[in-house]
Design an enzyme around this catalytic site. Structure first.
Site, PDB file in Angstrom:
ATOM      1  N   CYS A 110       0.862  -1.188   0.000  1.00 52.58           N
ATOM      2  CA  CYS A 110       0.000   0.000   0.000  1.00 52.58           C
ATOM      3  C   CYS A 110       0.896   1.235   0.000  1.00 52.58           C
ATOM      4  CB  CYS A 110      -0.974  -0.022   1.177  1.00 52.58           C
ATOM      5  SG  CYS A 110      -0.208   0.005   2.812  1.00 52.58           S
TER       6      CYS A 110
ATOM      7  N   ASN B 145       2.274   1.433   4.384  1.00 53.24           N
ATOM      8  CA  ASN B 145       2.596   0.161   5.060  1.00 53.24           C
ATOM      9  C   ASN B 145       2.272   0.224   6.554  1.00 53.24           C
ATOM     10  OD1 ASN B 145       5.512  -1.996   5.598  1.00 53.24           O
ATOM     11  ND2 ASN B 145       3.427  -2.590   5.130  1.00 53.24           N
TER      12      ASN B 145
ATOM     13  N   CYS C 187      -1.462   0.756   7.361  1.00 56.81           N
ATOM     14  CA  CYS C 187      -2.907   0.467   7.471  1.00 56.81           C
ATOM     15  C   CYS C 187      -3.298  -0.768   6.664  1.00 56.81           C
ATOM     16  CB  CYS C 187      -3.742   1.669   7.027  1.00 56.81           C
ATOM     17  SG  CYS C 187      -3.542   3.130   8.092  1.00 56.81           S
ATOM     18  N   ARG C 188      -3.389  -0.633   5.344  1.00 52.10           N
ATOM     19  CA  ARG C 188      -3.944  -1.717   4.540  1.00 52.10           C
ATOM     20  C   ARG C 188      -3.026  -2.919   4.372  1.00 52.10           C
ATOM     21  NH1 ARG C 188      -5.191   2.219  -0.315  1.00 52.10           N
ATOM     22  NH2 ARG C 188      -3.281   3.071   0.599  1.00 52.10           N
ATOM     23  N   SER C 189      -1.778  -2.688   3.956  1.00 51.04           N
ATOM     24  CA  SER C 189      -0.934  -3.850   3.644  1.00 51.04           C
ATOM     25  C   SER C 189      -0.520  -4.681   4.859  1.00 51.04           C
ATOM     26  CB  SER C 189       0.269  -3.473   2.777  1.00 51.04           C
ATOM     27  OG  SER C 189       1.129  -2.575   3.431  1.00 51.04           O
TER      28      SER C 189
ATOM     29  N   ASP D  92      -8.135   3.898   1.101  1.00 48.90           N
ATOM     30  CA  ASP D  92      -7.191   4.308   2.139  1.00 48.90           C
ATOM     31  C   ASP D  92      -7.986   4.785   3.359  1.00 48.90           C
ATOM     32  OD1 ASP D  92      -5.321   5.525   3.703  1.00 48.90           O
ATOM     33  OD2 ASP D  92      -4.376   6.630   2.068  1.00 48.90           O
TER      34      ASP D  92
END
Ligand code: 4NP
Length: 153
Positions: free
Chosen positions: A8, A11, A13-15, A124
């Protein structure tokens, strides 16, 4: 197939959440596959995931508190078989670093595993509220379920 990288922007939140979810599913299936994550930016190198992501993952029984941010590197094209981007901006940033077609062919939009060819984004959640993090969890859990099952074959 033995290594998967989640990417993401930050690095945090999402990934890292995608990494934690997929690793948990892989462990339940007794598979030995390396899962890692990285950000295209250098904003949060060395930092733990965002507290809201850590709490959301914990609520779903997944501990990502010990992960640390790192930036995507060209060498990741050699280390990983599949590189999953969370959104179109991540996808473009990764493709821009590719050295050849083989590198490019490793990069996929993660939600295309659920809705093929739709190029949907995992939004995001950084500037939003709690619900955004739960929404990210739901999207990533469904994608990682498909990915984990595909690894059984
Ligand atoms: P991520 O979310 O890409 O899912 O880790 C973000 C984290 C931090 C920032 C942007 C997105 N930031 O601008 O610092």
């Amino acid at each position: 197939m033995n290594s998967i990288l989640m990417v993401c922007l930050g690095n945090i939140c999402r990934s890292p959440l995608a990494e934690g979810i997929l690793r948990s599913k892989i462990e339940k299936l007794n598979l030995t596959i390396t899962v890692d994550s990285a950000g295209t930016s250098n904003y949060h190198i060395g930092q733990p995931p965002d507290n809201r992501t850590i709490e959301n993952a914990k609520k779903h029984g997944i501990d990502i508190s010990k992960l640390r941010g790192r930036q995507f590197q060209v060498e990741d094209f050699d280390k990983f078989d599949i590189i999953f981007a969370m959104d179109a901006s991540n996808y473009t940033n990764i493709i821009d670093l590719a050295r050849n077609e083989k590198d490019k062919n490793k990069v996929e939009m993660i939600l295309n595993r659920v809705n093929p060819n739709s190029n949907m984004a995992v939004p995001d959640p950084y500037y939003g509220g709690e619900q955004g993090f739960e929404n990210v969890f739901i999207l990533l859990d469904s994608a990682c379920e498909v990915i984990a099952k595909s690894l059984l074959r």
